[in-house]
Design a protein around this motif. Structure first.
Motif, PDB file in Angstrom:
ATOM      1  N   THR A 112      58.624 143.342 -45.434  1.00  0.00           N
ATOM      2  CA  THR A 112      57.277 143.530 -44.888  1.00  0.00           C
ATOM      3  C   THR A 112      56.795 142.203 -44.298  1.00  0.00           C
ATOM      4  N   PRO A 113      55.721 142.242 -43.516  1.00  0.00           N
ATOM      5  CA  PRO A 113      55.176 140.979 -42.968  1.00  0.00           C
ATOM      6  C   PRO A 113      54.696 140.016 -44.045  1.00  0.00           C
ATOM      7  N   ASP A 114      54.460 140.516 -45.265  1.00  0.00           N
ATOM      8  CA  ASP A 114      53.970 139.672 -46.356  1.00  0.00           C
ATOM      9  C   ASP A 114      55.084 139.282 -47.325  1.00  0.00           C
ATOM     10  N   ALA A 115      56.329 139.329 -46.862  1.00  0.00           N
ATOM     11  CA  ALA A 115      57.468 139.038 -47.726  1.00  0.00           C
ATOM     12  C   ALA A 115      57.343 137.642 -48.338  1.00  0.00           C
ATOM     13  N   GLN A 116      57.647 137.553 -49.626  1.00  0.00           N
ATOM     14  CA  GLN A 116      57.593 136.277 -50.316  1.00  0.00           C
ATOM     15  C   GLN A 116      58.890 135.489 -50.068  1.00  0.00           C
ATOM     16  N   PRO A 117      58.862 134.174 -50.300  1.00  0.00           N
ATOM     17  CA  PRO A 117      60.036 133.335 -49.978  1.00  0.00           C
ATOM     18  C   PRO A 117      61.327 133.786 -50.656  1.00  0.00           C
ATOM     19  N   GLY A 118      61.218 134.318 -51.878  1.00  0.00           N
ATOM     20  CA  GLY A 118      62.402 134.701 -52.624  1.00  0.00           C
ATOM     21  C   GLY A 118      63.235 135.784 -51.966  1.00  0.00           C
ATOM     22  N   CYS A 119      62.657 136.514 -51.033  1.00  0.00           N
ATOM     23  CA  CYS A 119      63.405 137.557 -50.330  1.00  0.00           C
ATOM     24  C   CYS A 119      64.587 136.972 -49.565  1.00  0.00           C
ATOM     25  N   LYS A 120      64.516 135.693 -49.222  1.00  0.00           N
ATOM     26  CA  LYS A 120      65.580 135.059 -48.440  1.00  0.00           C
ATOM     27  C   LYS A 120      66.744 134.571 -49.303  1.00  0.00           C
ATOM     28  N   VAL A 121      66.565 134.601 -50.619  1.00  0.00           N
ATOM     29  CA  VAL A 121      67.596 134.096 -51.509  1.00  0.00           C
ATOM     30  C   VAL A 121      68.616 135.188 -51.793  1.00  0.00           C
ATOM     31  N   THR A 122      69.886 134.875 -51.627  1.00  0.00           N
ATOM     32  CA  THR A 122      70.965 135.799 -51.961  1.00  0.00           C
ATOM     33  C   THR A 122      71.263 135.666 -53.447  1.00  0.00           C
ATOM     34  N   ILE A 123      71.263 136.793 -54.151  1.00  0.00           N
ATOM     35  CA  ILE A 123      71.420 136.785 -55.605  1.00  0.00           C
ATOM     36  C   ILE A 123      72.629 137.613 -56.003  1.00  0.00           C
ATOM     37  N   ARG A 124      73.452 137.031 -56.856  1.00  0.00           N
ATOM     38  CA  ARG A 124      74.562 137.737 -57.479  1.00  0.00           C
ATOM     39  C   ARG A 124      74.517 137.443 -58.983  1.00  0.00           C
ATOM     40  N   TYR A 125      75.356 138.134 -59.748  1.00  0.00           N
ATOM     41  CA  TYR A 125      75.281 138.041 -61.202  1.00  0.00           C
ATOM     42  C   TYR A 125      76.642 137.753 -61.830  1.00  0.00           C
TER      43      TYR A 125
END
Length: 506
Positions: free
Chosen positions: A232-245
């Motif tokens: 969304t236009p209000d996306a928080q910075p963490g959306c750009k982080v690639t996460i694996r486990y």
């Protein structure tokens, strides 16, 4: 024009030409050297610098106490006023000295609020009756009641912090099945024949646990992305982080329970792309991890043969002189590499206590085994820092190293301050810090080929991207095709574009 004026003009033109001839990396390195002894400017520089990946990050330990207090309030939990351990309701009132007040009472009681933060972290810890080691590891039982029900909040919290300080990729260590594999292990009779042990577990519910754990994590990932307003236009910075486990195995338990977890880790990493490997956790010096160490390596050795493509990283050498018997300092790292098939080692602080440490480091360099360096936690837990820490020795023997956070919330640190500690303590130049960031992505467990044809000495592009000199431009058609087919290379390209933009500022 007078001779002196012509000479001054010539000098000016020469300086200008030299400045123009410098690469962006060289200009950045020169600025870095100019602020090396100015901590505040150095901190600002390192905060903005791209840092690649955090490959050693325990999700529950990455949480700051303040966030967990808020989540505990939303769950109507209570807190033991003496131990600061979370307790299920019903709770006592907020009157002073009630033994089990609602944790919301801490909002209006600054003494209780600060007591909880200190108990749930290393803040204000001082040497005394309780060692740093014991205080650090005791925190997890105190707040664990809330972390189990707020995994999506935890993912979002840590991802947002990481993005703001230039971390683009995280491999979270997480026991994702809610303890289901442990319960199954308790019901399964131990068998030294590991093949039969595996068959017994798979036939009595482990496959179903694998499916349920994958679905639970998928749901939490979705909730985290929704909470961060991704897309969304209000996306928080963490959306750009690639996460694996990385599935984390609690190794301080009976062998049948540990094996059930290890097997679940291999199954998850074989079937769910979110899981890229596994790790064994809990203090390395406790009785069971010491007593059963070789048994655990045998488990990994056997299952590696069954699942040869599954990545393994292991805590090893998170030990210090006096913490265990001298002979128990001599083999953990070597056996983790040679029998446990570890591609990365977490901590490695006791490397010089190993039998033939120089030979071992040469072997690690030859095998390209990376060490996840956790400077703050090694200081707080083991009392190892400065010249006593083996980071410079690892680099001397060309063992790949990368900075990581371990448990940044408990430690009250973050990736920027881990880099700051490394830069100030070991006088590392900018190019070495940049290499560490690149190394973190080179040794990630993401699938696909690397962007780099070689990382020895200098980093040289694979042939498909060799003509793409600047990362600020769109990749060539050949390079784009290569990136589209290799996730690891895509993340590495992302780091390189980040460095290109960062270095333009200098």
């Amino acid at each position: 024009m007078q001779t002196s004026a012509r000479y001054a003009l010539l000098i000016l033109l020469l300086v200008s030409a030299l400045a123009t001839a410098q690469t962006a990396e060289q200009r950045t390195a020169r600025y870095y050297e100019s602020i090396r002894h100015q901590p505040n400017l150095l901190l600002a520089f390192l905060h903005e610098m791209p840092k690649g990946g955090d490959l050693h990050n325990h999700l529950s330990g990455a949480l700051y106490a303040e966030d967990m207090i808020d989540w505990s309030v939303s769950d109507n939990l209570c807190v033991d006023r003496t131990t600061s351990r979370l307790i299920a309701p019903p709770c006592d009132t907020c009157e002073h000295y009630t033994p089990k007040p609602a944790i919301r009472c801490a909002y209006d009681d600054h003494i209780l609020y600060n007591q909880i933060i200190d108990a749930w972290s290393m803040r204000n810890w001082r040497p005394g009756d309780e060692s740093g080691h014991d205080h650090f590891f005791a925190t997890f039982d105190k707040f664990s009641l809330v972390t189990h029900s707020h995994r999506s909040d935890a993912i979002a919290s840590v991802a947002n912090r990481a993005a703001k300080e230039g971390v683009q990729y995280i491999e979270f260590m997480e026991t994702a099945d809610g303890g289901a594999a442990m319960k199954l292990g308790v019901k399964t009779e131990w068998n030294e024949d590991l093949a039969k042990m595996r068959d017994a577990l798979l036939s009595t519910g482990l496959k179903e646990i694998t499916t349920a754990a994958s679905q639970a994590l998928a749901d939490d990932d979705a909730r985290a992305h929704s909470g961060m307003k991704c897309g969304t236009p209000d996306a928080q910075p963490g959306c750009k982080v690639t996460i694996r486990y990385l599935y984390q195995v609690l190794r301080g338990l009976p062998p049948e329970v540990v094996f059930a977890q290890v097997l679940l880790g291999f199954e998850l990493a074989s079937t769910d792309p979110r899981f890229v490997g596994l790790n064994l956790v809990m203090p390395e010096d406790w009785y069971v991890p010491i007593h059963d160490f070789n048994r655990h390596m045998a488990m990994l050795d056997y299952l590696h043969g069954v699942y040869p493509k599954v990545h393994i990283t292991l805590h090893a050498g998170e030990l210090a002189q006096g913490l265990v018997k001298p002979e128990d300092l001599t083999y953990h790292i070597r056996n983790s590499v040679e029998r446990g098939h570890a591609e990365r080692i977490g901590h490695g602080a006791a490397i010089m206590m190993e039998k033939d440490p120089i030979g071992l480091m040469k072997e690690m360099a030859a095998r390209n085994v990376m060490v996840e360096i956790n400077l703050t936690s090694n200081d707080q837990i083991l009392g190892i820092s400065g010249e006593d820490h083996p980071l410079p020795i690892y680099m001397e023997y060309r063992v790949p190293v990368a900075i990581s956070t371990d448990d940044e919330g408990v430690a009250r640190s973050d990736m920027t301050h881990e880099y700051l500690r490394a830069a100030e303590t070991y006088h590392l130049p900018y190019t070495v810090l940049k290499r560490m960031a690149r190394t973190s992505m080179e040794h990630s467990f993401l699938p696909g080929q690397s962007l780099w044809a070689t990382t020895t000495g200098s980093f040289r592009d694979v042939r498909a991207c060799a003509s793409d000199g600047t990362r600020s431009a769109k990749p060539s058609a050949a390079c784009m095709k290569f990136l589209d087919g290799n996730e690891r290379a895509r993340e590495q390209w992302k780091l390189e574009t980040g460095f290109a933009e960062f270095e333009k500022k200098f």
